[in-house]
Design an enzyme around this catalytic site. Structure first.
Site, PDB file in Angstrom:
ATOM      1  N   ASN A 157      77.368  57.132  47.192  1.00 47.09           N
ATOM      2  CA  ASN A 157      77.638  58.040  46.069  1.00 47.09           C
ATOM      3  C   ASN A 157      78.632  57.313  45.180  1.00 47.09           C
ATOM      4  O   ASN A 157      79.411  56.475  45.638  1.00 47.09           O
ATOM      5  CB  ASN A 157      78.283  59.360  46.497  1.00 47.09           C
TER       6      ASN A 157
ATOM      7  N   ASP B 206      83.834  54.043  38.934  1.00 51.04           N
ATOM      8  CA  ASP B 206      83.299  53.209  40.018  1.00 51.04           C
ATOM      9  C   ASP B 206      82.738  51.910  39.443  1.00 51.04           C
ATOM     10  O   ASP B 206      82.023  51.918  38.445  1.00 51.04           O
ATOM     11  CB  ASP B 206      82.204  53.980  40.751  1.00 51.04           C
TER      12      ASP B 206
ATOM     13  N   LYS C 123      62.245  91.464  27.781  1.00 51.14           N
ATOM     14  CA  LYS C 123      60.888  91.121  27.392  1.00 51.14           C
ATOM     15  C   LYS C 123      60.957  90.055  26.298  1.00 51.14           C
ATOM     16  O   LYS C 123      61.627  90.233  25.286  1.00 51.14           O
ATOM     17  CB  LYS C 123      60.151  92.352  26.846  1.00 51.14           C
ATOM     18  N   HIS C 124      60.275  88.942  26.518  1.00 49.97           N
ATOM     19  CA  HIS C 124      60.182  87.866  25.526  1.00 49.97           C
ATOM     20  C   HIS C 124      61.559  87.450  25.007  1.00 49.97           C
ATOM     21  O   HIS C 124      61.807  87.342  23.810  1.00 49.97           O
ATOM     22  CB  HIS C 124      59.243  88.256  24.388  1.00 49.97           C
TER      23      HIS C 124
ATOM     24  N   ASN D 284      68.276  87.734  13.668  1.00 54.58           N
ATOM     25  CA  ASN D 284      69.353  88.704  13.492  1.00 54.58           C
ATOM     26  C   ASN D 284      69.151  89.876  14.433  1.00 54.58           C
ATOM     27  O   ASN D 284      68.032  90.271  14.704  1.00 54.58           O
ATOM     28  CB  ASN D 284      69.372  89.236  12.056  1.00 54.58           C
TER      29      ASN D 284
ATOM     30  N   HIS E 288      69.665  81.980  19.267  1.00 59.71           N
ATOM     31  CA  HIS E 288      68.319  81.491  18.960  1.00 59.71           C
ATOM     32  C   HIS E 288      67.849  80.578  20.085  1.00 59.71           C
ATOM     33  O   HIS E 288      68.645  79.934  20.738  1.00 59.71           O
ATOM     34  CB  HIS E 288      68.316  80.703  17.643  1.00 59.71           C
TER      35      HIS E 288
END
Length: 616
Positions: free
Chosen positions: A120, A142, A291-292, A456, A616
């Site tokens: 790692n 690293d 919904k949507h 909006n 949005h």
């Protein structure tokens, strides 16, 4: 003239598929599963090389390992900055097996092959996230790790690079199936992930330095780990589709049942953030019905009054026994039950049996919640013939502070909108009419709901419940009109004439919901009216416009929330027709004083939060 870079030719060697590791170098900061993996390697006769804390861990488990300094015959130096940067390490990793010159060089320089690297990288990003000083962050860059990673990945024809504990199980299973060896196909896949890990690591460092210098980062790398394949994207023609995690970070949920789709997951991600923020801000159990990628409803666990019980088809006796999770979802679902048909639900708390039994009756695609009782999980798993989607939110999940989105061949980025509207944002009452503390709870509900509604947007709420949401309109007053129509429908569902509708036996729940809404709207075509009347033994008389107006005139105490300022007074004027007594909005318009004056005309109390909530 054009300067051409010198392009190296491929170095020829043996063509091999399966490689049994004779020697493996192990140096990990995340020691999850490393003892089990190394125990298996030792059982094959693999010699282990290691350093520092990893060597100590392996020896404590009874596994023999050789220090890298013993292997190289060079001590660690410079405070550990130089451990593995040595020809005996990188020669062992980079040598092309079967190449005559490479074989000779290894003999001449006493270099032994190293067939596998398990590592790692230093936790640079975690060090930065803790707010560590610049010098400490630099020390956690690293050098040796990325060098070994790249050497091993480059020579994947013969060597295996393992960079994460989540690869250990696949590694062991592949080796068991191939006589203790790794396959070329797996080595190539592991190498691809390693180079992606290295790119992300270097990008994080470059971005950090750019931030320190207050300049733009020269490059931003986002490394994703595919987690699941989806049937398709937004539409059936959008294939392939899938979901990935950001490398090094978990997904924000786990799938307990069903196969979520693209839009399901967009709903789930937004819905979960909404209810979690509501719970954090109010202390009450919260639920939403999506919904949507916009909420049809959202609510808090506020008790139902007798009229609401009738409208929501629940007896007062049963309502008195509802758990907070069931109560919140019943309110959220009944904000706009027509639009909630086929919703994706979210609940901030653990889903119990009561909530599952209510969900069982509704047409819904899935749910995301903090957890599920065993009884609730079994009930929900039977829904939709076993296909109901059940997601459990990842506890204490912290999303990255920056969000990225690819649109039409360009990548856009922004800081995540991590502002959670609270009572502090409602301290500024700008109108003559006051805003009481009990009203502020519902103002918070409205603001957080709109934060996850397509803009909006405006919303109306009352009694801990959104009762009308207007989303995605270009004009704010159109948002108000759309949401206002939903407020009227919600309120008129409690009109005595609507509550007394006598349906025929056997009319389904959703058909009753739809029939009530159409009764309120009343604008039937002749064909539609005949089908609607078939729901009743005795056809009810029309609900007249006069009756509706008289009922609506008594509505008051409604709160109007807006995701951005009101540019004109028309939105407030229209809101006054649906019982609005309070308004909450960001403010910031040149028309603010006009809006304040309008609210004063109607006797409305208004708070300005100063926080715009476009989504949005």
């Amino acid at each position: 003239f054009e300067v051409m870079a010198h392009i190296l030719s491929a170095v020829k060697g043996n063509d091999v598929d399966t490689v049994v590791p004779k020697r493996a170098l192990v140096s990990v900061s995340d020691k999850t599963g490393v003892v089990e993996l190394c125990t298996y390697l030792v059982s094959l006769g693999t010699e282990l090389l290691s350093t520092g804390g990893t060597a100590k861990k392996l020896r404590e488990a009874g596994l023999a390992c050789k220090d890298v300094s013993e292997h190289t015959k060079s001590p660690e130096c410079l405070d550990g900055r130089v451990k593995t940067l040595h020809p005996k390490i990188h020669g062992g990793l980079l040598a092309v097996r079967g190449n005559e010159q490479h074989e000779k060089d290894m003999v001449d320089n006493e270099i032994g092959v190293i067939d596998m690297t398990i590592l790692n990288l230093y936790p640079f990003e975690a060090t930065v996230a803790k707010g560590s000083p610049f010098e400490q962050c630099v020390e956690n860059i690293d050098i040796g790790g990325p060098s070994m990673l790249r050497s091993t990945a480059k020579n994947h024809a013969f060597t295996t690079i393992v960079t994460s504990p989540d690869q250990y199980e696949e590694l062991i299973e592949t080796m068991k199936a191939n006589g203790g060896g790794t396959t070329l196909a797996m080595r190539k896949r592991f190498a691809a992930r390693a180079f992606a890990t290295s790119a992300a690591y270097d990008s994080a460092i470059a971005s950090y330095f750019a931030a320190q210098l207050e300049t733009d980062a020269p490059v931003a790398a986002r490394v994703y780990k595919p987690e699941m394949t989806l049937k398709y994207g937004c539409n059936p023609q959008q294939k392939p589709a899938g979901v990935s995690s950001i490398l090094g970070h978990p997904l924000p949920f786990s799938v307990l049942n069903g196969k979520p789709g693209y839009i399901n997951l967009l709903d789930a991600a937004n819905a979960w953030q909404l209810v979690k923020e509501l719970k954090d801000a109010t202390g009450l159990t919260a639920a939403t019905s999506f919904k949507h990628v916009s909420p049809a409803g959202a609510a808090l666990s506020v008790p139902l009054n007798p009229t609401e019980c009738k409208a929501f088809e629940i007896t007062e006796e049963d309502a008195a026994k509802l758990t907070p999770s069931a109560l919140a979802y019943i309110r959220a679902r009944n904000a706009d039950p027509m639009c909630s048909f086929g919703d994706f639900a979210a609940i901030s708390d653990v889903v119990d049996e009561d909530t599952a039994l209510y969900l069982k009756k509704e047409v819904s695609d899935g749910i995301i919640a903090a957890g599920f009782t065993p009884e609730a999980l079994e009930i929900l798993k039977q829904k939709k013939k076993g296909n109901f989607i059940i997601l459990q939110a990842t506890a204490d999940f912290v999303p990255p502070s920056m969000e990225y989105r690819e649109v039409f061949g360009m990548a856009m980025s922004q800081k995540r909108n991590d502002v959670v509207v609270s009572a502090e944002h409602l301290a500024k009452t700008v109108t003559k009419a006051p805003v009481t503390e009990d009203v502020k709870r519902d103002m918070i509900l409205g603001c957080i709901t709109l934060k996850y509604t397509q803009s909006n947007s405006v919303g109306f709420c009352k009694n801990g419940q959104m009762i009308g949401i207007g989303a995605g309109q270009q004009s704010r007053v159109d948002c108000v009109k759309l949401a206002g129509r939903k407020v009227a429908t919600f309120s008129l569902r409690q009109h005595p004439a609507v509550l007394s509708l006598g349906f025929k036996a056997g009319v389904k729940r959703q058909d009753r919901v739809n029939a009530r809404v159409r009764y309120i709207e009343g604008d039937f075509t002749p064909e539609e009216r005949s089908r609607w009347e078939a729901n009743f033994d005795d056809v009810p008389p029309p609900l007249t416009d006069e009756a509706k107006a008289a009922y609506m005139s008594s509505l008051e105490g409604v709160i109007l929330s807006s995701d951005a300022f009101f540019p004109f007074r028309d939105g407030i004027d229209h809101a006054s027709k649906v019982g609005v007594s309070y308004v909450v909005q960001p403010g910031g318009s040149v028309a603010d004083q006009s809006i304040i004056d309008t609210c004063d005309e109607y006797g409305m109390g208004m708070c300005m939060t100063g926080v715009r909530l476009f989504h949005h």
